[in-house]
Scaffold this motif. Sequence first.
Motif, PDB file in Angstrom:
ATOM      1  N   VAL A   8       0.855  -1.075   0.074  1.00 40.51           N
ATOM      2  CA  VAL A   8       0.080  -0.008   0.140  1.00 40.51           C
ATOM      3  C   VAL A   8       0.871   1.232   0.085  1.00 40.51           C
ATOM      4  CG1 VAL A   8      -1.829   1.138   1.410  1.00 40.51           C
ATOM      5  CG2 VAL A   8      -1.666  -1.280   1.209  1.00 40.51           C
ATOM      6  N   GLY A   9       0.711   2.194  -1.145  1.00 42.50           N
ATOM      7  CA  GLY A   9       1.347   3.268  -1.085  1.00 42.50           C
ATOM      8  C   GLY A   9       0.597   4.340  -0.047  1.00 42.50           C
ATOM      9  N   LEU A  10       1.153   5.119   0.718  1.00 44.25           N
ATOM     10  CA  LEU A  10       0.364   5.976   1.620  1.00 44.25           C
ATOM     11  C   LEU A  10       1.055   7.382   1.258  1.00 44.25           C
ATOM     12  CD1 LEU A  10       0.484   3.968   4.977  1.00 44.25           C
ATOM     13  CD2 LEU A  10      -1.260   4.301   3.747  1.00 44.25           C
ATOM     14  N   ILE A  11       0.157   8.326   0.462  1.00 45.17           N
ATOM     15  CA  ILE A  11       0.612   9.446   0.449  1.00 45.17           C
ATOM     16  C   ILE A  11      -0.086  10.670   1.232  1.00 45.17           C
ATOM     17  CG2 ILE A  11       0.299  11.088  -1.581  1.00 45.17           C
ATOM     18  CD1 ILE A  11       0.056   8.962  -3.490  1.00 45.17           C
ATOM     19  N   TYR A  12       0.798  11.259   1.628  1.00 49.17           N
ATOM     20  CA  TYR A  12       0.367  12.140   2.711  1.00 49.17           C
ATOM     21  C   TYR A  12       1.651  13.530   2.835  1.00 49.17           C
ATOM     22  CZ  TYR A  12       4.577  10.123   4.934  1.00 49.17           C
ATOM     23  OH  TYR A  12       6.116   9.717   5.075  1.00 49.17           O
ATOM     24  N   GLY A  13       1.267  14.438   3.591  1.00 48.73           N
ATOM     25  CA  GLY A  13       1.746  15.907   3.627  1.00 48.73           C
ATOM     26  C   GLY A  13       0.829  16.676   2.642  1.00 48.73           C
ATOM     27  N   GLY A  14       1.723  17.151   1.489  1.00 46.66           N
ATOM     28  CA  GLY A  14       0.868  17.947   0.597  1.00 46.66           C
ATOM     29  C   GLY A  14       0.934  19.420   0.735  1.00 46.66           C
ATOM     30  N   LYS A  15       0.507  20.243  -0.161  1.00 47.64           N
ATOM     31  CA  LYS A  15       0.822  21.517  -0.238  1.00 47.64           C
ATOM     32  C   LYS A  15      -0.269  22.649   0.353  1.00 47.64           C
ATOM     33  CE  LYS A  15       1.869  23.296  -4.658  1.00 47.64           C
ATOM     34  NZ  LYS A  15       1.788  23.448  -5.978  1.00 47.64           N
ATOM     35  N   SER A  16      -1.316  21.937   0.939  1.00 49.67           N
ATOM     36  CA  SER A  16      -2.426  22.568   1.367  1.00 49.67           C
ATOM     37  C   SER A  16      -2.064  23.097   2.794  1.00 49.67           C
ATOM     38  CB  SER A  16      -3.596  21.770   1.467  1.00 49.67           C
ATOM     39  OG  SER A  16      -3.616  20.913   2.587  1.00 49.67           O
ATOM     40  N   GLY A  17      -3.023  23.901   3.352  1.00 51.44           N
ATOM     41  CA  GLY A  17      -2.898  24.134   4.703  1.00 51.44           C
ATOM     42  C   GLY A  17      -3.026  23.132   5.708  1.00 51.44           C
ATOM     43  N   GLU A  18      -3.476  22.070   5.402  1.00 47.57           N
ATOM     44  CA  GLU A  18      -3.703  21.059   6.237  1.00 47.57           C
ATOM     45  C   GLU A  18      -2.515  19.784   6.267  1.00 47.57           C
ATOM     46  OE1 GLU A  18      -8.291  19.711   6.407  1.00 47.57           O
ATOM     47  OE2 GLU A  18      -8.116  21.316   4.341  1.00 47.57           O
ATOM     48  N   HIS A  19      -1.508  20.391   5.993  1.00 48.96           N
ATOM     49  CA  HIS A  19       0.063  19.527   5.800  1.00 48.96           C
ATOM     50  C   HIS A  19      -0.136  18.928   7.133  1.00 48.96           C
ATOM     51  CE1 HIS A  19       3.996  18.458   4.131  1.00 48.96           C
ATOM     52  NE2 HIS A  19       4.154  18.617   5.565  1.00 48.96           N
ATOM     53  N   GLU A  91       5.800  -4.092 -14.359  1.00 54.80           N
ATOM     54  CA  GLU A  91       5.036  -4.424 -13.080  1.00 54.80           C
ATOM     55  C   GLU A  91       5.118  -3.315 -11.990  1.00 54.80           C
ATOM     56  OE1 GLU A  91       4.246  -8.029  -9.796  1.00 54.80           O
ATOM     57  OE2 GLU A  91       5.678  -8.016 -11.355  1.00 54.80           O
ATOM     58  N   SER A  92       3.866  -2.862 -11.396  1.00 56.26           N
ATOM     59  CA  SER A  92       3.921  -1.861 -10.457  1.00 56.26           C
ATOM     60  C   SER A  92       4.206  -2.651  -9.219  1.00 56.26           C
ATOM     61  CB  SER A  92       2.498  -1.337 -10.377  1.00 56.26           C
ATOM     62  OG  SER A  92       2.406  -0.587  -9.139  1.00 56.26           O
ATOM     63  N   LEU A  93       5.167  -1.478  -8.251  1.00 53.83           N
ATOM     64  CA  LEU A  93       5.769  -2.060  -7.185  1.00 53.83           C
ATOM     65  C   LEU A  93       4.813  -1.775  -6.007  1.00 53.83           C
ATOM     66  CD1 LEU A  93       9.418  -0.524  -7.416  1.00 53.83           C
ATOM     67  CD2 LEU A  93       8.555  -2.777  -7.967  1.00 53.83           C
ATOM     68  N   ILE A  94       3.687  -1.225  -6.288  1.00 54.09           N
ATOM     69  CA  ILE A  94       2.736  -0.877  -5.336  1.00 54.09           C
ATOM     70  C   ILE A  94       1.279  -1.160  -5.751  1.00 54.09           C
ATOM     71  CG2 ILE A  94       1.337   1.065  -4.321  1.00 54.09           C
ATOM     72  CD1 ILE A  94       3.998   2.597  -4.436  1.00 54.09           C
ATOM     73  N   ASP A  95       0.749  -2.079  -4.849  1.00 52.33           N
ATOM     74  CA  ASP A  95      -0.487  -2.622  -5.069  1.00 52.33           C
ATOM     75  C   ASP A  95      -1.907  -1.337  -5.444  1.00 52.33           C
ATOM     76  OD1 ASP A  95       0.188  -5.395  -5.846  1.00 52.33           O
ATOM     77  OD2 ASP A  95       0.605  -5.335  -3.485  1.00 52.33           O
ATOM     78  N   VAL A  96      -1.748  -0.783  -4.326  1.00 54.28           N
ATOM     79  CA  VAL A  96      -2.976   0.181  -4.016  1.00 54.28           C
ATOM     80  C   VAL A  96      -2.361   1.344  -3.358  1.00 54.28           C
ATOM     81  CG1 VAL A  96      -3.739  -0.756  -1.930  1.00 54.28           C
ATOM     82  CG2 VAL A  96      -5.468   0.519  -3.409  1.00 54.28           C
ATOM     83  N   LEU A  97      -2.805   2.675  -3.939  1.00 51.70           N
ATOM     84  CA  LEU A  97      -2.535   3.928  -3.348  1.00 51.70           C
ATOM     85  C   LEU A  97      -3.546   4.346  -2.207  1.00 51.70           C
ATOM     86  CD1 LEU A  97      -1.226   5.804  -6.590  1.00 51.70           C
ATOM     87  CD2 LEU A  97       0.157   4.982  -4.738  1.00 51.70           C
ATOM     88  N   PHE A  98      -3.135   4.976  -1.171  1.00 47.22           N
ATOM     89  CA  PHE A  98      -4.146   5.287  -0.215  1.00 47.22           C
ATOM     90  C   PHE A  98      -3.772   6.775   0.030  1.00 47.22           C
ATOM     91  CE2 PHE A  98      -6.358   3.524   3.905  1.00 47.22           C
ATOM     92  CZ  PHE A  98      -7.160   4.700   3.818  1.00 47.22           C
ATOM     93  N   PRO A  99      -4.489   7.749  -0.585  1.00 42.94           N
ATOM     94  CA  PRO A  99      -4.248   9.128  -0.355  1.00 42.94           C
ATOM     95  C   PRO A  99      -4.882   9.691   1.054  1.00 42.94           C
ATOM     96  CG  PRO A  99      -6.284   8.981  -1.946  1.00 42.94           C
ATOM     97  CD  PRO A  99      -5.620   7.619  -1.621  1.00 42.94           C
ATOM     98  N   LEU A 100      -3.791  10.021   1.894  1.00 38.97           N
ATOM     99  CA  LEU A 100      -4.227  10.740   3.352  1.00 38.97           C
ATOM    100  C   LEU A 100      -3.857  12.134   3.303  1.00 38.97           C
ATOM    101  CD1 LEU A 100      -2.214   7.857   5.152  1.00 38.97           C
ATOM    102  CD2 LEU A 100      -4.886   7.893   4.534  1.00 38.97           C
ATOM    103  N   LEU A 101      -4.394  12.544   2.297  1.00 38.59           N
ATOM    104  CA  LEU A 101      -4.056  14.221   1.960  1.00 38.59           C
ATOM    105  C   LEU A 101      -5.593  14.868   2.443  1.00 38.59           C
ATOM    106  CD1 LEU A 101      -2.238  13.713  -1.323  1.00 38.59           C
ATOM    107  CD2 LEU A 101      -1.476  14.683   0.685  1.00 38.59           C
ATOM    108  N   HIS A 102      -5.466  16.116   2.909  1.00 42.62           N
ATOM    109  CA  HIS A 102      -6.688  16.833   3.299  1.00 42.62           C
ATOM    110  C   HIS A 102      -6.349  18.058   2.690  1.00 42.62           C
ATOM    111  CE1 HIS A 102      -7.653  13.959   6.531  1.00 42.62           C
ATOM    112  NE2 HIS A 102      -6.434  14.252   6.691  1.00 42.62           N
ATOM    113  N   GLY A 103      -7.503  18.668   1.854  1.00 38.32           N
ATOM    114  CA  GLY A 103      -7.666  20.106   1.351  1.00 38.32           C
ATOM    115  C   GLY A 103      -7.296  20.031  -0.067  1.00 38.32           C
ATOM    116  N   THR A 104      -6.710  21.178  -0.385  1.00 36.81           N
ATOM    117  CA  THR A 104      -6.323  21.373  -2.075  1.00 36.81           C
ATOM    118  C   THR A 104      -5.301  20.537  -2.298  1.00 36.81           C
ATOM    119  OG1 THR A 104      -6.833  23.837  -1.364  1.00 36.81           O
ATOM    120  CG2 THR A 104      -5.794  23.345  -3.376  1.00 36.81           C
TER     121      THR A 104
END
Length: 363
Positions: A8-19, A91-104
Amino acid sequence: MTAAKLTVGLIYGGKSGEHEVSLQTAFSVMNALDYDKYNAVPIYIDKQGRWNMGQTHEAAPASLESLQLNSGESATAEAMSVLWRKLSGQESLIDVLFPLLHGTYGEDGTIQGLFEMMDMPYVGAGVLASSAGMDKAIMKSLFAQAGLPQCKYETFIAAEYEANAHDILGNIEHNLGFPCFVKPANLGSSVGISKAKDRAELERAIQYALRFDLKVVVEEAVDAHEVEVGVLGNELPLASVPGEIVSSSDYYDYDAKYLDGNSRMIIPAEIDSELAENLRELALRAFKAIDGNGLCRADFFVRRSDRAIMINEVNTMPGFTAYSMYPLLWRETGKSYPELLDQLIQLGLDRYNKRHTLQFKRD
């Protein structure tokens, strides 16, 4: 024979004010994942929008600080090369992406569009639902089309206000009255929201909201309980028990949500069974109105004077720490935090697999 683990690829942080909120979400999720079933790949987006992919985790991270990976041009290029492997026939190294990003740039459809272009399965709402769930003006139009009750509101863009402020202010005073709430149309966590009690405060509130977005929504103030319902599923979603927010402030602003620690959640809400069932039914209708997938939290006003229900908004990536409203609603409904993660991941994979049975060109 032991089943292979999903990566599972967990994507987090981001450019929004909710980093920072996103970092807390990622830390909670990584501590709740069942590492007998999953490997976790941390994918950190810093405040400048640079990506960095960390080493695969087979156990929970030691600290929140360890999730803030060093970023740079080479790190971004490396992360992108891994994520785009499928389109180059690898072949992808990740099976599913899980975005944990809030906001813009996280829950507004932009990154979901990127996932679609990458041909990657992902957790949560698709492009349309994410965009509609972020834009309060579009969301309200969809709710109206679906026949959902909501409070009175006015919406306008910056250019309209610049050209015709006098009439817009007059319409707000006449149609909504004071007090009223002024909000940027596209932002989360109550950032940019003000309560206006007279014409002068309204003008200041609009200028403040326009610092965050080019579109503004103004809503009548309603003396009401704030009640929330979690929705989980794809084509046949389920609704959780309702829960009530008791704000420590005049309204549930950013400080009341995240900083002062004095707001309370009452789960389940102290309401009768008929009202609770009506809220759950309206939450499912709202989810379908935006073409939701995976999850959302539907937020309602229950007016104190007559117990009338009005939908306020939906949030397609609600607060998701172990102590946030959405997971707690499902815990009270009978689904633990790790079980919730399992189901969300499976829903993302199911949606991807079903879409891949469709034809996108003529025979």
